[in-house]
Design an enzyme around this catalytic site. Structure first.
Site, PDB file in Angstrom:
ATOM      1  N   GLY A  63      -0.321  -2.719  -2.016  1.00  9.59           N
ATOM      2  CA  GLY A  63       1.064  -2.857  -2.473  1.00  9.59           C
ATOM      3  C   GLY A  63       1.315  -4.244  -3.021  1.00  9.59           C
ATOM      4  O   GLY A  63       0.376  -4.970  -3.359  1.00  9.59           O
ATOM      5  N   ASN A  64       2.569  -4.604  -3.129  1.00  7.73           N
ATOM      6  CA  ASN A  64       2.925  -5.951  -3.586  1.00  7.73           C
ATOM      7  C   ASN A  64       4.210  -6.373  -2.895  1.00  7.73           C
ATOM      8  O   ASN A  64       4.804  -5.609  -2.145  1.00  7.73           O
ATOM      9  CB  ASN A  64       3.029  -5.980  -5.109  1.00  7.73           C
ATOM     10  CG  ASN A  64       4.057  -4.996  -5.615  1.00  7.73           C
ATOM     11  OD1 ASN A  64       5.237  -5.164  -5.388  1.00  7.73           O
ATOM     12  ND2 ASN A  64       3.590  -3.937  -6.278  1.00  7.73           N
ATOM     13  N   ARG A  65       4.638  -7.604  -3.181  1.00  9.29           N
ATOM     14  CA  ARG A  65       5.735  -8.172  -2.419  1.00  9.29           C
ATOM     15  C   ARG A  65       7.116  -7.896  -3.016  1.00  9.29           C
ATOM     16  O   ARG A  65       8.118  -8.431  -2.552  1.00  9.29           O
ATOM     17  CB  ARG A  65       5.514  -9.687  -2.275  1.00  9.29           C
ATOM     18  CG  ARG A  65       4.272 -10.020  -1.465  1.00  9.29           C
ATOM     19  CD  ARG A  65       3.849 -11.452  -1.673  1.00  9.29           C
ATOM     20  NE  ARG A  65       4.927 -12.370  -1.372  1.00  9.29           N
ATOM     21  CZ  ARG A  65       5.214 -12.831  -0.159  1.00  9.29           C
ATOM     22  NH1 ARG A  65       4.473 -12.448   0.861  1.00  9.29           N
ATOM     23  NH2 ARG A  65       6.215 -13.646   0.036  1.00  9.29           N
ATOM     24  N   SER A  66       7.179  -7.040  -4.012  1.00  7.78           N
ATOM     25  CA  SER A  66       8.486  -6.761  -4.643  1.00  7.78           C
ATOM     26  C   SER A  66       9.449  -6.128  -3.638  1.00  7.78           C
ATOM     27  O   SER A  66       9.069  -5.252  -2.858  1.00  7.78           O
ATOM     28  CB  SER A  66       8.287  -5.812  -5.822  1.00  7.78           C
ATOM     29  OG  SER A  66       9.531  -5.345  -6.269  1.00  7.78           O
ATOM     30  N   ALA A 120       7.535  -3.576  -9.895  1.00  8.47           N
ATOM     31  CA  ALA A 120       6.219  -4.215  -9.827  1.00  8.47           C
ATOM     32  C   ALA A 120       5.209  -3.087  -9.648  1.00  8.47           C
ATOM     33  O   ALA A 120       5.113  -2.493  -8.576  1.00  8.47           O
ATOM     34  CB  ALA A 120       6.169  -5.183  -8.656  1.00  8.47           C
TER      35      ALA A 120
END
Ligand code: CTP
Length: 404
Positions: free
Chosen positions: A211-214, A278
């Site tokens: 995943g990502n930090r969005s 994102a």
């Protein structure tokens, strides 16, 4: 939520409540309007008072409630409330109320108030499906609509008798959102806006993902700003850490592939498309059905990742005439000139019309933090720097897109 201008000069809203069971939901509506800074006066009809009493309306609106036509005659209340209103909302509006409105009847305080008001009128009908479908009701709805009355709902769902169908009053928070939309700048009215938000998550196995930090704050704030200007907004969202704003059509799309499908299918019906999500650039080539155990892997692990679809580029390739395509560029290079060059390159290579350069890093750029966004337009060598919280930046971005 109440800004300084509203506190000085709050919008005056009259909320008419007519006699349906959904009257209890209008308590939430009134509370939300007050919470957002409006000066609300409730006019319940005699039938509405059989569902919810004066004390509740007074407590929630924080204004006196005098529902009779002959209350406060010395202040000429039967017209005064309508004359000073910035907006009149009727929720719920029964079939009888729609007939009264269409016919221009003035037998009660709500009737005289509506006739005496030049303010926009927002009506939220609620009734059983058979009644809603009745030609007499539909005729009244068409009359009101032709006259410029704003209608919201009814929506489909469970009805009071346990049956379900179209007839439920629109959700109170959606009515409030629309009410504030009608009060303010309505320059986006009629525009269909498609926004993606949040961070995609790509499964590796049943318990792990990439995943990502969005957080989704920016996309959600843009959606809210567009709704407040009267746009109809579809929000395609991956993982969000903030709630969906009231009034949007939300479509859940957790992975890059799901988001691509949702965006591509809704894009042709959209005037403005904003890719604020994102999206993963690479996704695992295979997803294990069972949890991958250490004994299967050993000390190091290099799962194979394959390129995900570039949704913005795909939308750019099929962009229709008159469509405005907006992307973001998340850049971490330390030199501003490098970040700008990369953003401009994305603007050109993805055939977007506008790109919003966001400087991101572990401590900057995520959540509703103070940040800075530079706007680049494909048709102009100039750029525009906007600073503030993401919520305030979203407002300014929507303003900047206004004339494009
Ligand atoms: N984007 C997209 N599909 C992807 C990746 C990104 O539609 N698979 C969109 C983003 O929503 C954003 C824009 O493309 O609007 C730019 O995203 P960004 O992450 O800054 O750049 P990338 O194109 O992914 O390029 P790179 O990671 O190489 O900088």
């Amino acid at each position: 939520m109440v800004d300084a201008d509203q506190a000085r000069n709050p919008p005056v809203i009259v909320v008419g409540v007519t006699g349906g069971i959904a009257a209890y939901k209008s308590v939430t509506l009134v509370r939300e309007l007050v919470r957002r800074g409006a000066d609300v006066t409730v006019i319940p009809t005699a039938s509405a008072l059989r569902f919810v009493g004066v004390a509740t309306w007074e407590a929630i609106s924080r204004n006196p409630v005098q529902p009779g036509l002959f209350d406060g005659v010395a202040e000429v209340r039967h017209v005064a409330l309508g004359q000073r209103a910035d907006l009149v909302v009727i929720a719920p509006a029964t079939a009888h109320a729609l007939a009264q409105l269409a016919g221009g009847f003035a037998a009660d305080l709500l009737g005289t108030t509506v006739l005496a008001s030049k303010a926009p009128l927002l009506v939220a009908p609620a009734m059983h499906t058979e009644m809603w479908d009745n030609p007499a009701v539909q005729h009244n709805v068409a009359t009101l609509s032709d006259r410029g009355v704003h209608l919201i709902g009814p929506i489909t769902g469970e009805l009071t008798g346990g049956d379900s169908g179209v007839g439920r009053m629109a959700e109170p928070l959606d009515i409030a959102e629309r009410a504030f939309g009608l009060l303010g700048d309505q320059s986006w009215s009629g525009r269909r806006v498609l926004i993606s938000a949040g961070g995609t998550r790509e499964a590796i196995d049943p318990v792990r993902f990439i995943g990502n930090r969005s957080t989704g704050v920016m996309g959600v704030a843009l959606a809210r700003a567009a709704i407040q200007r009267g746009a109809s907004v579809t929000l395609v969202h991956a993982h969000l850490e903030v709630p969906l704003p009231a009034g949007v059509v939300g479509i859940s799309a957790g992975t890059a592939a799901q988001m691509r499908d949702a965006m591509v299918s809704h894009a042709p019906d959209s005037d403005v498309i904003i890719m604020a999500a994102a999206v993963a650039d690479w996704v695992p080539e295979t997803v294990s059905d069972t949890k991958i155990a250490k004994r299967d892997i050993g000390e190091t692990w290099a799962p194979v990742l394959v390129r995900a679809p570039d949704i913005l580029a795909e939308l750019g390739a099929v962009k229709g005439p008159g469509q405005l395509l907006v992307g973001f560029a998340a850049e971490t290079a330390s030199k501003a000139s490098e970040r700008e060059a990369s953003a401009r390159a994305k603007l050109a290579s993805k055939n977007a019309d506008v790109i919003l350069l966001n400087t991101v890093g572990e401590a900057v750029g995520f959540g509703d933090v103070e940040t800075a966004v530079t706007i680049f337009f494909n048709a102009s060598p100039q750029s525009l720097l906007v600073e503030g919280t993401k919520t305030s930046i979203a407002e300014r971005l929507v303003e900047a897109l206004q004339d494009r």
